[in-house]
Scaffold this motif. Structure first.
Motif, mmCIF file in Angstrom:
data_model
loop_
_atom_site.group_PDB
_atom_site.id
_atom_site.type_symbol
_atom_site.label_atom_id
_atom_site.label_comp_id
_atom_site.label_asym_id
_atom_site.label_seq_id
_atom_site.Cartn_x
_atom_site.Cartn_y
_atom_site.Cartn_z
ATOM 1 N N ILE A 21 0.875 -1.160 0.155
ATOM 2 C CA ILE A 21 0.025 0.009 -0.026
ATOM 3 C C ILE A 21 0.869 1.045 0.029
ATOM 4 C CG2 ILE A 21 -1.879 1.032 1.330
ATOM 5 C CD1 ILE A 21 -2.715 -1.365 0.183
ATOM 6 N N ASP A 88 -8.509 -0.223 -1.802
ATOM 7 C CA ASP A 88 -8.672 0.141 -3.236
ATOM 8 C C ASP A 88 -8.666 -1.124 -3.923
ATOM 9 O OD1 ASP A 88 -6.829 3.425 -2.610
ATOM 10 O OD2 ASP A 88 -8.959 2.811 -2.564
ATOM 11 N N VAL A 102 -3.456 4.435 4.918
ATOM 12 C CA VAL A 102 -4.606 4.204 4.158
ATOM 13 C C VAL A 102 -5.538 5.353 3.951
ATOM 14 C CG1 VAL A 102 -4.856 1.852 4.436
ATOM 15 C CG2 VAL A 102 -6.068 3.533 5.972
ATOM 16 N N CYS A 105 -8.320 6.014 1.198
ATOM 17 C CA CYS A 105 -8.398 4.928 0.480
ATOM 18 C C CYS A 105 -9.861 4.424 0.649
ATOM 19 C CB CYS A 105 -7.520 3.928 0.847
ATOM 20 S SG CYS A 105 -5.703 4.350 0.367
#
Length: 208
Positions: A21, A88, A102, A105
């Protein structure tokens, strides 16, 4: 963009099908505190503005602050997969991610896939194939399978085993889990075919 040091990179120990990520946070920037701007993210279709430090671990936020019981705490090291979520549309391990990783997201947890009355096809396949005993690993198995079948609609058994390689099941239901993934793939393929078939026009009787 800098890769988060807390993310799991494909190819690292315990990564399996999980991917990294990325975060928009500049390198070296301090974590936000509760007095800074809230961390905004969307979980299971609902937007949240969380006034928590960006360094707050994601898993307890999902479970304790948002009341979502799908992701489980297993190892806390990103190794067992029981805490898996989709970020995502990509599988990620919530126990090693922080809120700052995040921000902005879209997160989907097991709770957001389906309900007992309207299960996601992958959930239904795992139930039908008896792909669990204690069920603790089931969250990670299902979430990883959802991502796998989105990326590879008709995976081989080798691809299934590789994708789930680092999702640990101590009960030893690996044969049933592979069967569940193959069943889910077949069901999703049938649904796609059905969706592309033209809808027949209803018979219209001629007016007298």
């Amino acid at each position: 963009m800098e890769r988060s040091r807390r993310s799991i990179d494909k190819g690292s120990p315990g990564a399996g099908f999980f991917v990294s990520i990325r975060t928009n946070k500049p390198a070296g920037s301090p974590c936000m505190t509760s007095s800074d701007r809230p961390v905004r993210l969307t979980v299971n279709g609902t937007a949240h503005a969380l006034r928590l430090p960006a360094s707050t671990p994601l898993l307890p936020v999902l479970r304790n602050d948002l009341g979502l019981n799908g992701p489980k705490f297993g190892c806390g090291l990103g190794e067992c997969g029981s805490c898996a979520v989709l970020v995502d549309d990509r599988p990620a391990r919530a126990c090693v991610l922080h809120l700052g990783d995040v921000a902005g997201c879209r997160i989907v947890t097991l709770d957001g896939l389906g309900t007992a009355d309207a299960m996601h096809p992958v959930q239904a396949a795992f139930v039908e194939a008896a792909g669990a005993q204690c069920g603790y690993c089931l969250n990670g198995m299902i979430m990883t399978t959802v991502a796998l079948l989105e990326a590879t609609p008709d995976p081989s058994e080798a691809e299934i085993r590789e994708a789930l390689r680092f999702n640990l099941c101590r009960c030893g239901t690996h044969v049933e889990i592979v069967a569940a993934v193959r069943l889910a793939a077949a069901r999703l393929a049938a649904a796609r075919i059905a969706a592309t078939r033209p809808v027949p026009s209803p018979n219209v009787e001629a007016s007298p």
